[in-house]
Motif scaffolding. Sequence first.
Motif, PDB file in Angstrom:
ATOM      1  N   HIS A 100      19.185 -55.252  -4.664  1.00 29.12           N
ATOM      2  CA  HIS A 100      20.260 -55.296  -3.674  1.00 29.12           C
ATOM      3  C   HIS A 100      19.703 -55.201  -2.263  1.00 29.12           C
ATOM      4  CE1 HIS A 100      23.340 -53.849  -6.863  1.00 29.12           C
ATOM      5  NE2 HIS A 100      23.388 -55.156  -6.717  1.00 29.12           N
ATOM      6  N   HIS A 268      22.781 -64.989  -6.047  1.00 30.08           N
ATOM      7  CA  HIS A 268      23.384 -63.859  -5.349  1.00 30.08           C
ATOM      8  C   HIS A 268      23.491 -63.909  -3.845  1.00 30.08           C
ATOM      9  CE1 HIS A 268      23.160 -62.129  -9.303  1.00 30.08           C
ATOM     10  NE2 HIS A 268      23.997 -61.198  -8.867  1.00 30.08           N
ATOM     11  N   CYS A 303      28.242 -66.684 -11.394  1.00 29.58           N
ATOM     12  CA  CYS A 303      27.655 -65.369 -11.144  1.00 29.58           C
ATOM     13  C   CYS A 303      28.156 -64.783  -9.828  1.00 29.58           C
ATOM     14  CB  CYS A 303      26.149 -65.555 -11.079  1.00 29.58           C
ATOM     15  SG  CYS A 303      25.181 -64.441 -12.020  1.00 29.58           S
ATOM     16  N   CYS A 304      27.360 -63.954  -9.190  1.00 29.60           N
ATOM     17  CA  CYS A 304      27.839 -63.299  -7.966  1.00 29.60           C
ATOM     18  C   CYS A 304      27.980 -64.259  -6.795  1.00 29.60           C
ATOM     19  CB  CYS A 304      26.960 -62.109  -7.609  1.00 29.60           C
ATOM     20  SG  CYS A 304      27.467 -60.636  -8.520  1.00 29.60           S
ATOM     21  N   MET A 321      28.221 -64.566 -15.404  1.00 27.43           N
ATOM     22  CA  MET A 321      26.808 -64.675 -15.737  1.00 27.43           C
ATOM     23  C   MET A 321      26.507 -65.355 -17.075  1.00 27.43           C
ATOM     24  SD  MET A 321      24.067 -63.153 -17.248  1.00 27.43           S
ATOM     25  CE  MET A 321      22.358 -63.090 -16.880  1.00 27.43           C
ATOM     26  N   CYS A 342      19.652 -62.607 -12.049  1.00 25.12           N
ATOM     27  CA  CYS A 342      20.558 -62.963 -13.151  1.00 25.12           C
ATOM     28  C   CYS A 342      20.561 -64.456 -13.479  1.00 25.12           C
ATOM     29  CB  CYS A 342      21.983 -62.464 -12.898  1.00 25.12           C
ATOM     30  SG  CYS A 342      22.063 -60.683 -12.631  1.00 25.12           S
ATOM     31  N   GLY A 454      30.241 -54.888 -12.877  1.00 29.60           N
ATOM     32  CA  GLY A 454      29.067 -55.153 -13.695  1.00 29.60           C
ATOM     33  C   GLY A 454      29.156 -56.337 -14.617  1.00 29.60           C
ATOM     34  N   CYS A 455      28.292 -56.301 -15.587  1.00 27.51           N
ATOM     35  CA  CYS A 455      27.830 -57.506 -16.260  1.00 27.51           C
ATOM     36  C   CYS A 455      28.636 -57.899 -17.499  1.00 27.51           C
ATOM     37  CB  CYS A 455      26.390 -57.278 -16.685  1.00 27.51           C
ATOM     38  SG  CYS A 455      25.433 -56.324 -15.489  1.00 27.51           S
ATOM     39  N   GLY A 485      31.801 -58.234  -9.245  1.00 25.86           N
ATOM     40  CA  GLY A 485      30.750 -58.765 -10.112  1.00 25.86           C
ATOM     41  C   GLY A 485      31.288 -59.588 -11.263  1.00 25.86           C
ATOM     42  N   CYS A 486      30.548 -59.587 -12.362  1.00 27.00           N
ATOM     43  CA  CYS A 486      30.942 -60.415 -13.496  1.00 27.00           C
ATOM     44  C   CYS A 486      32.171 -59.869 -14.209  1.00 27.00           C
ATOM     45  CB  CYS A 486      29.765 -60.581 -14.444  1.00 27.00           C
ATOM     46  SG  CYS A 486      28.484 -61.591 -13.697  1.00 27.00           S
ATOM     47  N   CYS A 527      28.653 -57.907  -6.738  1.00 30.40           N
ATOM     48  CA  CYS A 527      28.193 -56.549  -7.058  1.00 30.40           C
ATOM     49  C   CYS A 527      27.830 -55.740  -5.825  1.00 30.40           C
ATOM     50  CB  CYS A 527      26.998 -56.595  -7.996  1.00 30.40           C
ATOM     51  SG  CYS A 527      27.502 -56.805  -9.699  1.00 30.40           S
ATOM     52  N   MET A 563      24.024 -54.790 -18.210  1.00 31.82           N
ATOM     53  CA  MET A 563      22.826 -55.529 -18.561  1.00 31.82           C
ATOM     54  C   MET A 563      21.742 -55.267 -17.535  1.00 31.82           C
ATOM     55  SD  MET A 563      21.145 -58.361 -17.217  1.00 31.82           S
ATOM     56  CE  MET A 563      22.330 -59.308 -16.313  1.00 31.82           C
ATOM     57  N   SER A 564      22.050 -55.527 -16.288  1.00 31.71           N
ATOM     58  CA  SER A 564      21.038 -55.516 -15.234  1.00 31.71           C
ATOM     59  C   SER A 564      20.634 -54.090 -14.843  1.00 31.71           C
ATOM     60  CB  SER A 564      21.619 -56.241 -14.020  1.00 31.71           C
ATOM     61  OG  SER A 564      20.804 -56.068 -12.912  1.00 31.71           O
ATOM     62  N   LYS A 566      20.384 -53.363 -11.947  1.00 33.08           N
ATOM     63  CA  LYS A 566      21.267 -53.102 -10.803  1.00 33.08           C
ATOM     64  C   LYS A 566      22.460 -52.253 -11.230  1.00 33.08           C
ATOM     65  CE  LYS A 566      21.248 -57.601 -10.178  1.00 33.08           C
ATOM     66  NZ  LYS A 566      21.823 -58.894  -9.776  1.00 33.08           N
TER      67      LYS A 566
HETATM   68 NI1  NFS Z   1      25.927 -57.683 -10.934  1.00 32.17          NI
HETATM   69 FE1  NFS Z   1      25.786 -60.168 -10.025  1.00 32.17          FE
HETATM   70 FE2  NFS Z   1      26.737 -60.287 -13.100  1.00 32.17          FE
HETATM   71 FE3  NFS Z   1      25.595 -58.070 -13.718  1.00 32.17          FE
HETATM   72 FE4  NFS Z   1      24.254 -60.023 -12.744  1.00 32.17          FE
HETATM   73  S1  NFS Z   1      25.590 -61.440 -11.634  1.00 32.17           S
HETATM   74  S2  NFS Z   1      24.844 -58.474  -9.161  1.00 32.17           S
HETATM   75  S3  NFS Z   1      24.062 -57.784 -12.273  1.00 32.17           S
HETATM   76  S4  NFS Z   1      25.296 -59.992 -14.565  1.00 32.17           S
HETATM   77  S5  NFS Z   1      27.503 -58.214 -12.656  1.00 32.17           S
END
Ligand code: NFS
Length: 656
Positions: A100, A268, A303-304, A321, A342, A454-455, A485-486, A527, A563-564, A566
């Motif tokens: 981030h 992102h 995605c983001c 994602m 991602c 989140g993911c 986010g997702c 995110c 998942m991530s 992050k």
């Molecule tokens: Ni967030 Fe965005 Fe999605 Fe998870 Fe990946 S895209 S920054 S980490 S998978 S919400």
Amino acid sequence: MENKNPTSKTPGNPTAGSASLKLLERMKAEGIETIYDRYQLQQPQCGYGQLALCCRHCNWGPCNIDPFGKGPKKGVCGADANTFAARQFLRMAAAGTASHADHARAVAYLLVAAARGEAPGYKIKDEEKLMMVAECFGVKTEGRKINEIAEEVGEMALAEFGKPYGTQLFVKRAPESRQKLWEKLGITPRAIDREVAESMHRTSMGTDQDYRNLIKQAMRLSLANGWGGSMLATELQDILFGTPKPVLGKSNLGVLKKDYVNIIIHGHEPIIAEAIVMATSDPSLTKAAQAVGAKGIAIAGICCTANELLVRHGIPMAGHMTMQELAVATGAVELMVVDVQCIIQALADTVQHFHTKLITTLSKAKICGAEHVEVDEEHAVEAAKKIVWMAIDNYPNRNPSKVFIPEDTGAEVVAGFSHETIKYMLGGRFRASYRPLNDNIMNGRIRGVVGIAGCTGPKVPAGDENYVSLVKELISKDFLVVGTGCAAGQCAGSGVMIPEFKDACGKGLKEVCETVGIPPVLHAGACVDNSRILIACSEMVKEGGLGNDISDLPVAGVCLEWMSEKAIAIGQYFVASGVFTVFGMNSPVTGAPDVLKLLTEGLEEQVGARWAFERDMKKIPQLLMDHIEKKRDALGINVAKERKLYDMEDRRKLEV
Ligand code: NFS
Ligand code: SF4
């Protein structure tokens, strides 16, 4: 009824009939591998890894700890299960924070370049936000030109990453009581890079070996993400690209257009995405697209980046994602352009089955098999135009017999609920305020607010429905939902983010949504925009009536399919900020009972909030609602509800 679909046994398999499932079936039929196939091939996944009981932080290892107590209880150096798990947790949070933060740094450099006139095409779009940040940073604004102010704000933002002394400037936006608590605990975040570097140092062999101390650093580090990196990314992007306002968009794979040159923007950082948007507004490119037989150029996000484009421009979102491979498998994508985070390496294989070009854009994120077009601030629009040309040139290579766009043209979504928008919508343009929200929470029309973040992923059943089922249950019981986010991506594609969805709400929330004209599930962005939720929480506290700190508020956070790395950083900064946070699936520290206990119980004493991990998705709504009701009880605002026990309806229920 048994689902006869051949892929239905795959965990995370999208629900029957969905656009995603149709694409998956098609990929299966054509022998194209997906996340779900590779997930199956990984079974059974390493037990030590799942329990956080492996360490390879030095070459005496790799070391394992036997969870059943028969084998080794310690690594070669003597590190125990708690140290293994806490070190891993901190490293994950460090990687998440670095992600981030590096995103934020790119935006800060862009702001400085734009202010100096060195980034053609980019300019200051939201002066009001610039002034707000300038004030927060202590930058003089009176009598100065906008670009001068922006340059200084940008430079101060850059200093937040590496300044030798002091703490994050945005921390002062937190309620005073929270700031004092952080100071008392010694977790007020310092320079972002310092927190990341120190975390890497502490987790190296033979350094910090007290799990309590490691988890404490995970708080300081993650706060440098929430109130530092992520908040910088959000605020500086708003300055450059505009603060999101409610906007109507569409989401789902059906947004791809059959007769158009389709470009998908994935990743992102909105820098490249914004440049592509600028580039495609050039009429000569549309003409060029028509010259190759297309009706025009269509862009969509994944995605983001999709969230960023949706909340600011209403640009359609192709998906979250886990839908990135599926988007390529429509056979209708001329080009997918990516930046960071991602983006799965498998895309390079997926595009081999179609005419799609995969383009990387940043020297820090290349993929074997993809073409690279470097994009920097100075030449972003130029590079974006080159990329759009590549897409146009690729249109004649499309094989019409391979095109498969799900019929459903995409669910409608009203997105763009920045914390400022929520404030304006509730309080009115001239008296923007959180008062009406607080009042509605106090009178019980809204029970509380749940942030979903989140993911998404292949590990859990009904992979495209989990967040949707959760929010449906929450709003039916009058809990307002804010998504990023997702998680927000999944909801956007399911039609729950439109004002008309108010009919699925309980009576109280429905009334509020009707009066204000908002959906019961608010899309707040990507995110990094979880920082908007932190600010909203602070403002709710400052508005009064709901306690003195974020930990008093009837709010909670949840990520079902983390998942991530992050996500770990986000969860930890929410908890350290005072927000009860639930993660679905496994905890990242399962094999270390003391660390688990600290995260899920001990932190409550320190920061007034804790983690919860729950594998059973069905139990999660109740966990969130119980927590919020407990907070309401503590605030003494549940009196009205108790009195309601004596009304006729309840009496009848009691008699049954
Ligand atoms: Ni967030 Fe965005 Fe999605 Fe998870 Fe990946 S895209 S920054 S980490 S998978 S919400
Ligand atoms: Fe093993 Fe300790 Fe080295 Fe980890 S740091 S690999 S536990 S010896």
